[in-house]
Each structure stands twice: as structure tokens, then as C-alpha cells.
Design a protein around this motif. Structure first.
Motif, PDB file in Angstrom:
ATOM      1  N   GLU A  14      14.841   1.142   3.133  1.00  0.00           N
ATOM      2  CA  GLU A  14      13.740   1.657   3.937  1.00  0.00           C
ATOM      3  C   GLU A  14      13.531   3.119   3.609  1.00  0.00           C
ATOM      4  O   GLU A  14      14.489   3.889   3.474  1.00  0.00           O
ATOM      5  CB  GLU A  14      14.049   1.503   5.419  1.00  0.00           C
ATOM      6  N   ASP A  17       8.410   4.505   6.972  1.00  0.00           N
ATOM      7  CA  ASP A  17       7.934   3.228   7.506  1.00  0.00           C
ATOM      8  C   ASP A  17       7.645   2.202   6.411  1.00  0.00           C
ATOM      9  O   ASP A  17       7.020   1.177   6.661  1.00  0.00           O
ATOM     10  CB  ASP A  17       6.709   3.434   8.394  1.00  0.00           C
ATOM     11  N   ALA A  18       8.102   2.471   5.199  1.00  0.00           N
ATOM     12  CA  ALA A  18       7.890   1.561   4.074  1.00  0.00           C
ATOM     13  C   ALA A  18       9.236   1.009   3.598  1.00  0.00           C
ATOM     14  O   ALA A  18      10.299   1.450   4.041  1.00  0.00           O
ATOM     15  CB  ALA A  18       7.204   2.288   2.927  1.00  0.00           C
ATOM     16  N   THR A  31       6.741  -0.917  -3.752  1.00  0.00           N
ATOM     17  CA  THR A  31       6.744  -0.300  -2.430  1.00  0.00           C
ATOM     18  C   THR A  31       5.879  -1.141  -1.495  1.00  0.00           C
ATOM     19  O   THR A  31       4.747  -1.484  -1.841  1.00  0.00           O
ATOM     20  CB  THR A  31       6.177   1.136  -2.490  1.00  0.00           C
ATOM     21  N   ASN A  33       4.064  -1.335   2.198  1.00  0.00           N
ATOM     22  CA  ASN A  33       3.623  -0.496   3.317  1.00  0.00           C
ATOM     23  C   ASN A  33       4.248  -1.011   4.618  1.00  0.00           C
ATOM     24  O   ASN A  33       5.063  -1.932   4.592  1.00  0.00           O
ATOM     25  CB  ASN A  33       2.092  -0.447   3.392  1.00  0.00           C
ATOM     26  N   SER A  34       3.884  -0.418   5.727  1.00  0.00           N
ATOM     27  CA  SER A  34       4.535  -0.763   6.994  1.00  0.00           C
ATOM     28  C   SER A  34       4.368  -2.247   7.350  1.00  0.00           C
ATOM     29  O   SER A  34       5.319  -2.878   7.819  1.00  0.00           O
ATOM     30  CB  SER A  34       4.023   0.124   8.121  1.00  0.00           C
ATOM     31  N   ALA A  37       6.469  -4.157   4.966  1.00  0.00           N
ATOM     32  CA  ALA A  37       7.872  -3.945   5.342  1.00  0.00           C
ATOM     33  C   ALA A  37       8.258  -4.852   6.504  1.00  0.00           C
ATOM     34  O   ALA A  37       9.359  -5.409   6.532  1.00  0.00           O
ATOM     35  CB  ALA A  37       8.106  -2.484   5.688  1.00  0.00           C
TER      36      ALA A  37
END
Length: 92
Positions: A14, A17-18, A31, A33-34, A37
Motif C-alpha cells: 500500500e 490510498d493506492a 498501480t 487507484n483507491s 485497491a
């Protein structure tokens, strides 16, 4: 119902927030995003797709049909990138 799990060669961490994913075989980084994730966290807990959508609906104020379509698209992209694989032991 297909359940997916992270590919054994994928590690994640983590970052704010990603979530950053590294596929150790391909050496490629990704990657999420929130929202991605959140899907990854539920997926890593072994939840089937329908349970992931229900959990997201409880977490976000969003239409469940939209969440289901978005989750499906993301799972397809993760599978295409070999970041996840079907979990035969937990699929019906």
C-alpha cells in the motif's frame, strides 16, 4: 462462480490510498487507484466476485450494477496482465 486470487509471483504494497503491484516474473509494476485497491484487498481475502461487489456497495455510495460492471472489467484486466488467476479450489 469464479473466484480469483493474486498470482503467486505478484507482491503488493500500500502506498497512501493506492496499491502498487510488482509481478516478479515480468518485472512490471502496476498501480491501482483507491477503488482498484479496495477490489484488490477483497480479492486478496479470497472473496468471490459477487461478495466483492456487495462489499464495495456497502463501502461506496454507488449503483451496484455500475460496481459490478467496473469490478468485472478490472478483474478481466488483472487476469489479462497475469496479476490474478482463477482460484480453482474456491470456484464453483
Amino acid at each position: 462462480m469464479t473466484t480469483f486470487r493474486p498470482h503467486p509471483s505478484v507482491v503488493s504494497t500500500e502506498v497512501e490510498d493506492a496499491i502498487v503491484l510488482l509481478h516478479l516474473d515480468t518485472k512490471r509494476y502496476f498501480t491501482l487507484n483507491s477503488t482498484g485497491a479496495a477490489i484488490w484487498k477483497h480479492l486478496s481475502q479470497g472473496k468471490p466476485e459477487t461478495d466483492i461487489v456487495a462489499a464495495l456497495a456497502a463501502e461506496y455510495d454507488a449503483d451496484e450494477t455500475h460496481l459490478a460492471a467496473s469490478t468485472r472489467r478490472m478483474l478481466e484486466q488483472l487476469e489479462k496482465a497475469a496479476l490474478i488467476e482463477p482460484d480453482q479450489a474456491n470456484s464453483a
